[in-house]
Scaffold this active site. Structure first.
Site, mmCIF file in Angstrom:
data_model
loop_
_atom_site.group_PDB
_atom_site.id
_atom_site.type_symbol
_atom_site.label_atom_id
_atom_site.label_comp_id
_atom_site.label_asym_id
_atom_site.label_seq_id
_atom_site.Cartn_x
_atom_site.Cartn_y
_atom_site.Cartn_z
ATOM 1 N N LYS A 1 0.846 -1.203 0.000
ATOM 2 C CA LYS A 1 0.000 0.000 0.000
ATOM 3 C C LYS A 1 0.879 1.251 0.000
ATOM 4 O O LYS A 1 0.620 2.209 -0.734
ATOM 5 C CB LYS A 1 -0.909 0.018 1.243
ATOM 6 C CG LYS A 1 -2.115 -0.901 1.108
ATOM 7 C CD LYS A 1 -2.835 -1.141 2.425
ATOM 8 C CE LYS A 1 -3.894 -2.222 2.236
ATOM 9 N NZ LYS A 1 -4.383 -2.814 3.474
ATOM 10 N N GLN B 1 -5.045 -1.953 9.663
ATOM 11 C CA GLN B 1 -4.826 -3.226 8.981
ATOM 12 C C GLN B 1 -5.412 -4.368 9.821
ATOM 13 O O GLN B 1 -5.075 -4.533 10.981
ATOM 14 C CB GLN B 1 -3.310 -3.426 8.767
ATOM 15 C CG GLN B 1 -2.954 -4.652 7.961
ATOM 16 C CD GLN B 1 -3.422 -4.555 6.511
ATOM 17 O OE1 GLN B 1 -3.285 -3.533 5.856
ATOM 18 N NE2 GLN B 1 -4.007 -5.632 6.012
ATOM 19 N N ASP C 1 -11.271 3.000 4.188
ATOM 20 C CA ASP C 1 -11.540 1.568 3.987
ATOM 21 C C ASP C 1 -13.051 1.325 3.845
ATOM 22 O O ASP C 1 -13.470 0.271 3.384
ATOM 23 C CB ASP C 1 -11.031 0.793 5.216
ATOM 24 C CG ASP C 1 -10.035 -0.281 4.820
ATOM 25 O OD1 ASP C 1 -9.858 -0.502 3.609
ATOM 26 O OD2 ASP C 1 -9.446 -0.895 5.729
#
Ligand code: NAP
Length: 289
Positions: free
Chosen positions: A56, A100, A123
């Protein structure tokens, strides 16, 4: 003649999305604004999570987005993590916060994800964003990245969604459920299947668009697929020989489907592209406010 076995090239489509994001970032900088900034919170040292975070950060840097990670030991407490999220929420220089997953078992993931400011929830997993995604007439601040990636693949391949029968295999919060809601909003007729659904092959054969996200290597065979259906395979499974494969038996299904995504090279590359698209969108929204 009807289209058969056309491969949807997720790598190429993700490059188109990324190049648009790069252009958007350059325009912001040319106008004198700072670069968009993403913070990735990583807990512990799971190899897969560390690899995802690294990639990422790398792709973000390629597009001109600043991505930094905040790394915590496995022993971090839930309170410490909540404090971190609150301080990231307050920091105006941060456009996107991504935690994460998975988090260690002593930490309540829901509590952490719910703490993220919805305007920085790139997200798209905050319950308010998911709720808005589900509701007619409401729009979330951000849509979850993998499901959004599936829709982009359909749209950019010219596959019509409205009026079609879409069957989704899998109902997880991160893929199956949100992609179902997105297809419903786009006026598909949606059937959601899961591990307790009887007669799966029969249900899947009703699909004009079949999206599979179950984590079962090559479960979907050609007799599950209506001739001419578009098949999007979200699955990522590692075989005993170390190779990656999807939830769909690609070689078996390809001759029946009109369009099909490969694994790797289908949905996978879209996820990071959509995350960075969301991060740019967040930075752009702040300029308008
Ligand atoms: P998950 O949370 O484990 O959910 C799996 C879903 O599939 C559940 O709804 C489950 O039903 C259903 N299911 C499992 N086995 C089934 C079977 N034999 N028949 C019918 N339904 C079945 O998985 P996920 O996080 O959604 O991920 C699914 C797959 O997508 C995994 O391979 C994952 O690695 C991959 N993935 C890829 C990306 C990407 O970027 N490409 C991103 C996320 C996930 P129940 O609800 O009844 O248990």
């Amino acid at each position: 003649m009807a289209t058969v076995g056309q491969i949807i090239d997720g790598k190429a489509i993700s490059e188109q999305v990324k190049s648009k994001v790069k252009e958007g970032v350059s325009q912001m900088i040319e106008k004198g604004y700072r670069a968009p900034m993403l913070v990735v919170v990583l807990v512990g040292s799971r190899k897969d999570s560390m690899t995802y975070v690294r990639s990422k950060k790398k792709v973000a840097a390629d597009l001109g987005i600043v991505a930094i990670d905040k790394t915590y030991p496995e022993t971090v407490t839930q309170d410490e993590l909540l404090q971190e999220v609150r301080s990231l929420n307050k920091d105006d220089s941060i456009d996107g916060i991504l935690v994460q997953l998975p988090l260690p078992s002593h930490i309540n993931e829901e509590a952490i994800l719910t703490e993220i400011d919805i305007s920085k929830d790139v997200d798209g997993f905050h319950p308010i964003n998911i709720g808005k995604l589900a509701m007619k007439g409401r729009e979330p601040e951000f849509e979850p990245c993998t499901p959004r990636g599936c829709i982009e693949l359909l749209d950019r391949t010219g596959i019509q969604i409205e009026g079609k029968n879409a069957v989704i295999l899998g109902r997880s919060n991160i893929v199956g459920l949100p992609v179902s809601m997105m297809l419903l909003k786009r006026n598909a007729t949606v059937t959601i299947c899961h591990s307790k659904t009887p007669n799966l092959p029969e249900k899947c054969r009703e699909a004009d668009i079949l999206i599979v996200a179950i984590g079962q290597a090559k479960l979907v065979k050609k007799d599950w697929v209506k001739p001419g259906a578009a098949v999007i395979d979200v699955g990522m499974n590692t075989l005993d020989n170390g190779k990656l494969c999807g939830d769909v038996d690609f070689e078996d299904v390809k001759p029946v489907a009109s369009h099909i995504t490969p694994v790797p090279g289908g949905v996978g590359p879209m996820t990071i592209a959509m995350l960075l698209n969301n991060t740019l969108k967040s930075a752009q929204k702040k300029l308008i406010k």
